[in-house]
Enzyme design. Structure first.
Site, PDB file in Angstrom:
ATOM      1  N   GLY A 459      -3.166  17.626  -5.347  1.00  0.00           N
ATOM      2  CA  GLY A 459      -4.574  17.305  -5.518  1.00  0.00           C
ATOM      3  C   GLY A 459      -5.101  16.371  -4.456  1.00  0.00           C
ATOM      4  N   THR A 460      -4.279  16.027  -3.498  1.00  0.00           N
ATOM      5  CA  THR A 460      -4.672  15.031  -2.510  1.00  0.00           C
ATOM      6  C   THR A 460      -5.477  15.624  -1.366  1.00  0.00           C
ATOM      7  OG1 THR A 460      -2.530  15.412  -1.477  1.00  0.00           O
ATOM      8  CG2 THR A 460      -2.710  13.531  -2.935  1.00  0.00           C
ATOM      9  N   ARG A 613      -8.749   6.887  11.198  1.00  0.00           N
ATOM     10  CA  ARG A 613      -9.621   8.050  11.315  1.00  0.00           C
ATOM     11  C   ARG A 613      -9.643   8.825   9.994  1.00  0.00           C
ATOM     12  NH1 ARG A 613      -8.093  13.430  14.628  1.00  0.00           N
ATOM     13  NH2 ARG A 613      -9.785  14.677  13.768  1.00  0.00           N
ATOM     14  N   ILE A 614     -10.809   9.287   9.595  1.00  0.00           N
ATOM     15  CA  ILE A 614     -10.948  10.074   8.374  1.00  0.00           C
ATOM     16  C   ILE A 614     -10.960  11.548   8.768  1.00  0.00           C
ATOM     17  CG2 ILE A 614     -12.399  10.549   6.366  1.00  0.00           C
ATOM     18  CD1 ILE A 614     -11.111   7.716   6.446  1.00  0.00           C
ATOM     19  N   ASN A 616     -10.979  14.387   6.547  1.00  0.00           N
ATOM     20  CA  ASN A 616     -11.847  15.231   5.710  1.00  0.00           C
ATOM     21  C   ASN A 616     -12.649  14.283   4.828  1.00  0.00           C
ATOM     22  OD1 ASN A 616     -13.019  16.899   3.813  1.00  0.00           O
ATOM     23  ND2 ASN A 616     -11.174  18.112   3.428  1.00  0.00           N
ATOM     24  N   GLN A 623     -10.604  11.020  -3.063  1.00  0.00           N
ATOM     25  CA  GLN A 623      -9.367  10.287  -3.294  1.00  0.00           C
ATOM     26  C   GLN A 623      -9.656   8.843  -3.661  1.00  0.00           C
ATOM     27  OE1 GLN A 623      -5.600  10.834  -2.528  1.00  0.00           O
ATOM     28  NE2 GLN A 623      -6.580  12.430  -3.692  1.00  0.00           N
ATOM     29  N   GLY A 686      -2.880   6.179   5.808  1.00  0.00           N
ATOM     30  CA  GLY A 686      -2.975   6.669   4.443  1.00  0.00           C
ATOM     31  C   GLY A 686      -4.159   6.093   3.679  1.00  0.00           C
ATOM     32  N   GLY A 688      -4.543   7.519   0.180  1.00  0.00           N
ATOM     33  CA  GLY A 688      -4.411   8.065  -1.165  1.00  0.00           C
ATOM     34  C   GLY A 688      -4.378   6.990  -2.226  1.00  0.00           C
ATOM     35  N   GLU A 689      -3.637   5.943  -1.969  1.00  0.00           N
ATOM     36  CA  GLU A 689      -3.347   4.987  -3.033  1.00  0.00           C
ATOM     37  C   GLU A 689      -4.205   3.731  -2.994  1.00  0.00           C
ATOM     38  OE1 GLU A 689       1.165   5.022  -3.822  1.00  0.00           O
ATOM     39  OE2 GLU A 689       0.898   6.117  -1.964  1.00  0.00           O
TER      40      GLU A 689
END
Lengths: 724, 320
Positions: A459-460, A613-614, A616, A623, A686, A688-689
């Protein structure tokens, strides 16, 4: 292009998850759980269960499926059920019933009679604090206790005693269950000596290796498939009980077997985030400069001591500039279900304590909490020479404060009718890492490409990242790139965890793409090929040379090759010796507390993040939103309750609360984009968290601002805020 | 879920003729069957029975099979009832759940729902796990040494405040019982929750006409904003004239073994000024006789505050 390639499939129910697979002749398994927390199984009467309608087999410690505990370098040993008669926690898998239908298996499981020799159970973290043990070394190898002291300072106690302003407090965080929408489940099918396991996991190749090891089969004879994973959050890093049981039973019965945990079983038969207690002392100069940080942590751990939540190592070790630092990590072994990684392990509960303490210090100093944080901004972790590669935390706070209207905050909050309104903030950090990953890129003669890695997209958004970075690296439109994930037959992508997947797989793509392009150019200029002998180059999906150009598909066609493939790998490398790496963020929230009945409502939230950098923007925002909402959940709703007898008191979604839509206002997410090419060529760190880190403290700090009441545990309940 | 036989009678007489568990919306029964808490051999789907209709001509008459969402949306319903309904469960559940089923829903006590645990309500004589267990959600009023479970219905709290009655049909005929008398305190027999006789069916809810109940509300305090049971709730209706309370109805939920009418609070309100001070004074009596457990002592204070909040919202208008 679609901002999330698998989105349409998921929202229309066409994504095939592990348990969605069905095969002719498939049997169904149901797991039997213990109803004591500590003891020995003296007997299991399975007579009635065995003769129940449709039952094919009943396995128990007295008639087990043969399984061996597999070990991985990343996650250590994974426990497998029924290999002995010991019970170490309430809700431990102790038996397995297989029948023609799920209902038959479940009904028969209820007929299994278990006799125990019960032993006293240790279930209270509070009661166990006195007999806590030192935790094993942290994941980076650092010892459980460590300190950094300025020259001439003898101890952290001396440093604190010499500080003009000191705040000291003890904080507590509740255990949590991942509660992924997809329960742990598996379908196992043997065919011609090869086992295929359909099961949601965070790493297809890791799961295949675990199952092969557990069943003592050759690695090549186990195939793991998980194109879609219905949420994992760390809870599907280790291979799950249903996967082992389905695979072993399918072998024993020579039939496909499906097994899924019920929602109630997910709460004990998987693994949880442990509860923590944390004592923090901060010593500061009157101007707010930190002189000393002391952060002592205790984590609950199951009796096998397999996982400890590293709250002080995950936060105070690195977050602030301070002359003196002392941290420690202890563990309290209890008769509780297994514990494991959950999003931001260490950082999430650790930041509740540290960022609450920083807010308490701001109050003690009568200083704005943002100003206090900025005054102690670090250029490198305390006692380390390696500076942060790219840190824009100040900018996060500056942009966030303006966006959120922070300047309207008063130290006493404000009222709006019957509502007490407060604002809170907190820092968020999460280390930037890369795990080993290999990606294969295939160019096809129809001008499409395929980017494949075993890995997982729980799902990430990794699937979409593969096509975006693949398109960029191959200089073609991302629509031309087919991403392939979640199959152990693909190049080993390792684990989707630690907020590493984009940086890890993305870097590997950037290694593989030049290789496949080099191979293409060599092919194009080889004898008999269209560009024979010419000086060739590649751009825009085309081979250029001698004034002519062809697409790569045309070249492959011309030389009679349907496709060419190259692989590339990446892992954390030399960069780790040159800089320290982290993502950063500033969390803001506004809460409203009812004057009479004291319920807390979050009315506004903002997170501003520096994650390089992003790749998406939409997936990144999603997220972070999910993480921030989870932080609100930890602050106000979520928490495992363990009874004295070890039973989980709220082990279902009716009583283990997570926020509903009505609890969550609009969530504002903003990125300050500074690509971090010192970390990896992609420039992405990262994210995600990090979204959940700091959020619970921001809520608690806002509650204090609104009510004047400092709650030092989460979740914060109505009764914590009721005046006598 | 154990195997069962399903039939769907089309008349009340047919339904009463064959013993079994009545299935309306299924939101309680099916849930508890999946947990093995209820194991009926026969299930009678009563949705075809003519127990429908909402009549607001003279008070209210609500057919037992009307859905919660339809009743909540009906224009002639007293605010306290529609607000209690709209704060119950989720929209999906309200679309399924019937009014009769809502009144008969079983407790949410987690020990009642876990067949591995002792529970006097599920298995008489086995003991009460909640008294020494996790009891934050449990009752402080009307409890006994055998059971401390709460009654979970919001609707019932509103109806008790309005002196509602239930019309019951059985093979012996029809009878009408005040809802306040319908629910039974647990005492030594917590498995007996109401006055319903074997085979008897709730046919209709009757609410006597009370014009000033147009001035009523329902406040529900809970751990999240929706889809959660009450820690404490208050149903209030007030007849205020010239700044004084002429008459009042007050009942609370989430804190008692049955929907709990607060007649002493009503008496204290009658004749007093409609002010915060007099509301607070009246609410002092709300928790009379409360027996808090290890984890729920806060409900005593929360109950008074919830009553005050509801009274203030009714007199000052919503300030949310």
């Amino acid at each position: 292009m679609t901002s999330r390639l698998d989105g349409p499939l998921k929202v229309t129910g066409r994504a095939t998850y592990g348990a969605d697979n069905n095969f002719p002749g498939m049997a169904h398994g149901y797991v039997v759980l213990s109803t004591i927390a500590h003891g020995e199984i003296e007997a299991m009467d399975v007579t009635a269960a065995k003769s129940a309608p449709g039952v094919l087999a009943v396995y128990s410690p007295f008639d087990p499926l043969a399984l061996r505990a597999p070990t991985s370098s990343l996650l250590g040993e994974t426990w497998v059920p029924m290999q002995d008669r010991n019970v170490a926690y309430y809700g431990q898998p102790i038996g397995f019933v297989v029948a023609e239908t799920y209902e038959q298996a479940r009904d028969a499981a209820m007929l299994v009679e278990v006799s125990y020799r019960a032993l006293p159970a240790l279930t209270s973290l509070r009661d166990g604090l006195a007999t806590a043990e030192d935790a094993p070394p942290a994941m980076d190898g650092s010892p459980p206790s460590l300190s950094v002291l300025a020259d001439g300072v003898e101890s952290i106690e001396d440093a604190l005693a010499a500080s003009p302003v000191v705040v000291e407090a003890t904080y507590a965080t509740a255990g949590q269950n991942h509660a992924a929408m997809e329960p742990h489940s598996a379908v196992a099918v043997w065919d011609s000596g090869v086992l295929t396991v359909y099961s949601g996991t965070q790493g297809a190749d890791l799961q295949a290796a675990d199952v092969a090891s557990a069943l003592r089969e050759e690695p090549a004879s186990v195939h793991s498939v998980n194109p879609f994973v219905g949420g994992a959050f760390g809870g599907k890093g280790k291979t799950s009980i249903p996967t082992f049981l389905a695979a072993a039973a399918a072998r024993a019965l020579d039939r496909p077997v499906k097994t899924a945990l019920s929602r109630e079983q997910v709460f004990t038969a998987t693994a949880n985030r442990p509860a923590t207690v944390q004592a923090i002392s901060l010593g500061a100069e009157r101007n707010g400069t930190l002189n000393a940080i002391r952060h002592d942590s205790w984590s609950a751990t199951p009796m096998d001591r397999s996982f400890v939540e590293p709250t002080s190592h995950g936060t105070s070790r690195e977050w602030y500039s301070t002359r003196n630092l002392a941290i420690s990590q202890k563990m309290v072994p209890l008769n509780i279900p297994p514990t494991t990684f959950m999003r931001a392990p260490g950082e999430a509960p650790g930041s509740f304590a540290l960022e609450s303490a920083i807010d308490e210090l701001a109050v003690a100093l009568d200083l704005d909490p943002i100003e206090l944080r900025q005054r102690n901004n670090s250029a490198a972790p305390p006692g380390r020479d390696l500076q942060w590669s790219s840190k824009h935390l100040d900018e996060c706070f500056r942009v966030g404060a303006a966006r959120f209207g922070w300047s309207e905050r008063t130290p006493q909050g404000r009222t709006d009718g019957d509502w007490l309104v407060g604002l809170g903030t907190a820092t968020a950090m999460f280390p930037a890492m890369r795990f080993p990953a290999t990606v294969g890129i295939t160019l096809h003669d129809d001008d499409t490409a395929e980017v494949a890695t075993s890995g997982a997209d729980p799902g990430t958004g990794l699937l979409t990242v593969l096509s975006l970075v693949g398109g960029e690296s191959l200089d073609i439109a991302p629509e031309k790139v087919t991403p392939r994930l979640g199959d152990s037959s693909f190049p080993a992508g390792g684990m989707s965890g630690g907020s590493t997947a984009t940086a890890s797989a993305g870097s590997a793509i950037m290694v593989a793409a030049p290789r496949v392009i080099d191979d293409l150019l060599a092919l194009a200029s080889s004898p008999g090929a269209p560009f024979e002998g010419a000086e060739v180059s590649y751009a825009d999906g085309r081979v250029l040379g001698g004034g002519a150009s062809m697409t790569f598909g045309e070249v492959l066609h011309a030389v009679g090759r349907p496709s060419i493939t190259a692989t590339g790998s990446s892992a954390a490398g030399e960069e780790m010796t040159k800089h320290s790496f982290s993502s950063f963020g500033a969390q803001f929230c506004e809460v409203r507390v009812h004057r009479w009945t004291r319920e807390v409502r979050v009315s506004r939230m903002l997170g501003v993040f520096d994650a390089g950098r992003i790749i998406n923007a939409q997936a990144a925002r999603s997220q972070i939103m999910g993480g921030m909402i989870w932080g609100v959940s930890a602050a106000l709703h979520e928490g495992l309750e363990t009874e004295a007898n070890g039973r989980t008191a709220n082990g279902d979604l009716a009583s283990y609360l997570v926020p509903v839509n009505a609890d969550i206002p609009d969530v504002d997410v903003h990125f300050v984009e500074h690509p971090d090419t010192l970390h990896n060529d992609l420039g992405a760190r990262g994210l995600g968290e990090i979204g959940t880190v700091g959020m619970a403290a921001a809520v608690a700090n806002a509650v204090h601002n609104a009510t004047g009441i400092r709650v030092r545990h989460i979740p914060i309940m109505i009764e914590d805020l009721l005046p006598e | 879920m154990r195997q069962f036989e399903l039939s769907a009678p089309e008349t009340v007489d047919d339904a009463l003729a064959s013993p079994g568990a009545f299935l309306a919306g299924g939101t309680t029964l099916v849930d508890l069957m999946k947990l093995d808490v209820m194991t009926p051999h026969r299930v009678l789907d009563i949705n075809a029975l003519p127990l429908r209709g909402i009549d607001t001509q003279d008070g209210l008459r609500i057919g037992a099979l009307e859905r919660m969402s339809d009743v909540a949306a009906h224009p002639g319903i007293y605010p306290v009832i529609s607000r209690a309904l709209l704060q119950s469960a989720s929209q999906q559940l309200r679309n399924m759940a019937s009014i009769g089923g809502n009144l008969l829903q079983r407790t949410r006590c987690s020990y009642f729902r876990d067949v591995a645990m002792p529970c006097n309500k599920r298995e008489p004589g086995s003991g009460c796990s909640a008294i020494t267990g996790a009891n934050r959600m449990h009752a402080v009023l009307g409890t006994s040494d055998a059971c401390v479970a709460t009654h979970a219905s919001d609707l019932a709290v509103a109806l008790i405040a309005l002196d509602a009655q239930v019309r019951l049909v059985g093979s012996d005929g029809t009878r009408t019982v005040a809802l306040a008398d319908f629910y039974r305190l647990p005492g030594a027999t917590p498995e007996v929750e109401n006055d319903l006789r074997p085979g008897e069916l709730v046919a209709e809810v009757v609410v006597p006409r009370l014009d000033w109940a147009a001035h009523s509300t329902y406040v529900k305090v809970r751990d999240r904003q929706s889809y959660e049971f009450a820690l404490c709730s208050a149903a209030v209706a007030l007849d205020v004239r010239d700044g004084r309370v002429v008459d009042a109805r007050v009942a609370v939920g989430g804190v008692a073994s049955v929907p709990w009418r607060l007649r002493t609070v009503e008496a204290a309100l009658r004749g007093s000024p409609a002010t915060q001070a007099s509301f607070e004074a009246a609410a002092e009596a709300a928790a009379e006789g409360a027996r808090p457990l290890s984890d729920n002592a806060f409900k005593v204070s929360l109950m008074k505050r919830t009553v005050v909040r509801a009274l203030l919202e009714l007199t000052e208008g919503s300030r949310a």
